[in-house]
Design an enzyme around this catalytic site. Structure first.
Site, PDB file in Angstrom:
ATOM      1  N   HIS A 255     -10.892  -8.928   2.623  1.00  0.00           N
ATOM      2  CA  HIS A 255     -10.993  -7.678   2.069  1.00  0.00           C
ATOM      3  C   HIS A 255     -12.228  -7.280   1.484  1.00  0.00           C
ATOM      4  O   HIS A 255     -13.193  -8.166   1.063  1.00  0.00           O
ATOM      5  CB  HIS A 255     -10.120  -7.547   0.726  1.00  0.00           C
ATOM      6  CG  HIS A 255      -9.830  -6.292   0.337  1.00  0.00           C
ATOM      7  ND1 HIS A 255     -10.653  -5.632  -0.709  1.00  0.00           N
ATOM      8  CD2 HIS A 255      -8.848  -5.372   0.619  1.00  0.00           C
ATOM      9  CE1 HIS A 255      -9.999  -4.386  -0.744  1.00  0.00           C
ATOM     10  NE2 HIS A 255      -8.940  -4.284  -0.243  1.00  0.00           N
TER      11      HIS A 255
ATOM     12  N   GLU B 181     -13.472  -5.817  -0.959  1.00  0.00           N
ATOM     13  CA  GLU B 181     -13.701  -5.958  -2.684  1.00  0.00           C
ATOM     14  C   GLU B 181     -14.177  -7.460  -2.703  1.00  0.00           C
ATOM     15  O   GLU B 181     -15.076  -7.697  -3.479  1.00  0.00           O
ATOM     16  CB  GLU B 181     -12.492  -5.506  -3.036  1.00  0.00           C
ATOM     17  CG  GLU B 181     -12.901  -5.859  -4.695  1.00  0.00           C
ATOM     18  CD  GLU B 181     -11.789  -5.626  -5.717  1.00  0.00           C
ATOM     19  OE1 GLU B 181     -11.026  -4.629  -5.700  1.00  0.00           O
ATOM     20  OE2 GLU B 181     -11.401  -6.323  -6.593  1.00  0.00           O
TER      21      GLU B 181
ATOM     22  N   CYS C 129      -6.480  -4.019 -12.014  1.00  0.00           N
ATOM     23  CA  CYS C 129      -7.022  -2.615 -12.779  1.00  0.00           C
ATOM     24  C   CYS C 129      -5.748  -1.974 -13.206  1.00  0.00           C
ATOM     25  O   CYS C 129      -4.482  -2.244 -12.873  1.00  0.00           O
ATOM     26  CB  CYS C 129      -7.627  -1.798 -12.038  1.00  0.00           C
ATOM     27  SG  CYS C 129      -6.564  -0.962 -10.729  1.00  0.00           S
TER      28      CYS C 129
ATOM     29  N   SER D 168      -4.757  -1.201   3.079  1.00  0.00           N
ATOM     30  CA  SER D 168      -5.032  -0.939   1.439  1.00  0.00           C
ATOM     31  C   SER D 168      -4.123  -2.089   0.805  1.00  0.00           C
ATOM     32  O   SER D 168      -3.051  -2.055   0.927  1.00  0.00           O
ATOM     33  CB  SER D 168      -4.400   0.299   1.341  1.00  0.00           C
ATOM     34  OG  SER D 168      -3.909   0.391  -0.072  1.00  0.00           O
TER      35      SER D 168
ATOM     36  N   SER E 198      -4.963   4.948  -2.860  1.00  0.00           N
ATOM     37  CA  SER E 198      -5.969   5.752  -1.969  1.00  0.00           C
ATOM     38  C   SER E 198      -5.331   6.668  -1.186  1.00  0.00           C
ATOM     39  O   SER E 198      -5.838   7.516  -0.351  1.00  0.00           O
ATOM     40  CB  SER E 198      -7.006   4.943  -1.225  1.00  0.00           C
ATOM     41  OG  SER E 198      -5.933   3.751  -0.505  1.00  0.00           O
TER      42      SER E 198
HETATM   43 FE1  SF4 Z   1      -8.272   0.072  -9.521  1.00  0.00          FE
HETATM   44 FE2  SF4 Z   1      -8.530   2.428  -8.238  1.00  0.00          FE
HETATM   45 FE3  SF4 Z   1     -10.711   1.177  -9.333  1.00  0.00          FE
HETATM   46 FE4  SF4 Z   1      -9.330   0.174  -7.266  1.00  0.00          FE
HETATM   47  S1  SF4 Z   1     -10.653   1.914  -7.114  1.00  0.00           S
HETATM   48  S2  SF4 Z   1     -10.097  -0.771  -9.059  1.00  0.00           S
HETATM   49  S3  SF4 Z   1      -7.288   0.784  -7.307  1.00  0.00           S
HETATM   50  S4  SF4 Z   1      -8.981   2.296 -10.410  1.00  0.00           S
END
Ligand code: SF4
Length: 318
Positions: free
Chosen positions: A130, A132, A201, A229, A274
């Site tokens: 991923h 991230e 988050c 996603s 998203s």
């Molecule tokens: Fe959370 Fe949205 Fe930030 Fe991703 S982009 S860490 S889902 S707040």
């Protein structure tokens, strides 16, 4: 012909989070302010509809910086964050960089750095491949982070000899799965340092909680979101675990397999962080063509979080 009745339970919160909203605004404002093209490294957020809309306005999406010609036009990094080497390479090429990394991802990057500085080996809980995870691992030198994805990974984890340990997580994981992995980690390594505040988050947590409230009440549940996603995939899994055997991840209404869905009287709808609301409306419209629908919103949390734009764009924001 009269349509059969259908009760729609709309999960709330759903859809865009503050990080996604900010990332899209950054590309939009960059286009407005500096004109096309605006280069974007990787899909700005994991949603084809969003990407196509921005492409139509003049954004050019690339996977790597070497696809970008020498230019004074903005180069935007996606909401998922990037490895340290990426802004450095952009700097060497003299690019005008705009960082759309979600501040909550940046927070995880900074945590990993602090652990490293304090001599701790970092265990990152997340999904291999991923963006991230690639970005977070890329904050530290090779070998300074070990990725764990499952309980089995924890059981077989070989920590570097004598190193103090700390863990951190991807922001969009399943709250329940992660809790189990953290428990296993803490049991194996009782002195491991935990994050001060949970890394998953607020948006991921809230969307999962809302699905948990709705899933037991519905015959089927649609998650509007993209297959790549992470937070959307987790929403589908959460619904299935809560006993909703017909939980589907769909990108657009056209993907609904009506035969597989079968007979329904109550249906839940949510959307990944998203996915834009217009796609949720499209699904409601598709249901309304076949059923006499009533819509109830099931709200489990209020969200008021908003993030600042990069300095270069602030004066242009509404
Ligand atoms: Fe959370 Fe949205 Fe930030 Fe991703 S982009 S860490 S889902 S707040």
């Amino acid at each position: 012909m009269t349509k059969p009745p259908l009760s729609i339970l709309l999960c709330a919160p759903r859809g865009f989070c503050a990080g996604v909203d900010r990332a899209i605004q950054i590309v939009d404002l960059a286009l407005e302010r500096f004109g096309a093209p605006v280069y974007v490294r990787h899909e700005i957020v994991h949603n084809k509809y969003v990407v196509e809309e921005l492409r139509r306005k003049g954004a050019v999406f690339v996977e790597e910086l070497d696809e970008i010609p020498d230019t004074g036009q903005p180069v935007v990094f996606s909401a998922h964050g990037v490895a340290k080497a990426v802004p450095e390479a952009a700097r060497l090429r003299g690019f005008f960089q705009l960082d759309a990394t979600c501040p909550l991802v940046t927070k995880v990057h900074r945590e990993a750095e602090i652990h490293h500085k304090r001599g701790r080996h970092v265990i990152l809980i997340g999904h291999a491949g991923h963006p991230e995870v690639i970005g977070t691992m890329g904050q530290l030198p090779d070998g300074a982070v070990t990725l764990v994805e499952t309980l089995d990974d924890v059981a077989t984890l070989e920590a570097p000899d004598g190193a103090a340990l700390a863990y951190t997580t991807q922001t969009t994981l399943s709250v329940d799965d992660t809790r189990a992995i953290v428990e296993a980690l803490t049991e194996r390594f009782p002195t491991i340092t935990a994050p001060h505040k949970e890394d998953i988050c607020y948006a991921t947590t809230n969307r999962q909680a809302s699905v948990k409230a709705v899933a037991p009440r519905v015959d089927a549940l649609f998650v509007v979101g993209a297959p790549n996603s992470s937070n959307s995939q987790r929403l589908r899994e959460v619904a299935a675990r809560e006993g909703c055997t017909r939980a589907y991840l769909i990108q657009r209404a056209a993907e609904i397999d009506w035969e597989a869905v079968g007979e329904i009287r109550t249906v839940g709808i949510t959307a990944g962080a998203s996915a834009p609301e217009v796609l949720v409306e499209e699904v409601i419209d598709a249901l309304a063509e076949r059923y006499d629908v009533t819509v109830e919103t099931v709200r489990t949390a209020d969200e008021t979080i908003a993030f600042n734009l990069p300095r270069e764009l602030r004066a242009g924001a509404a």
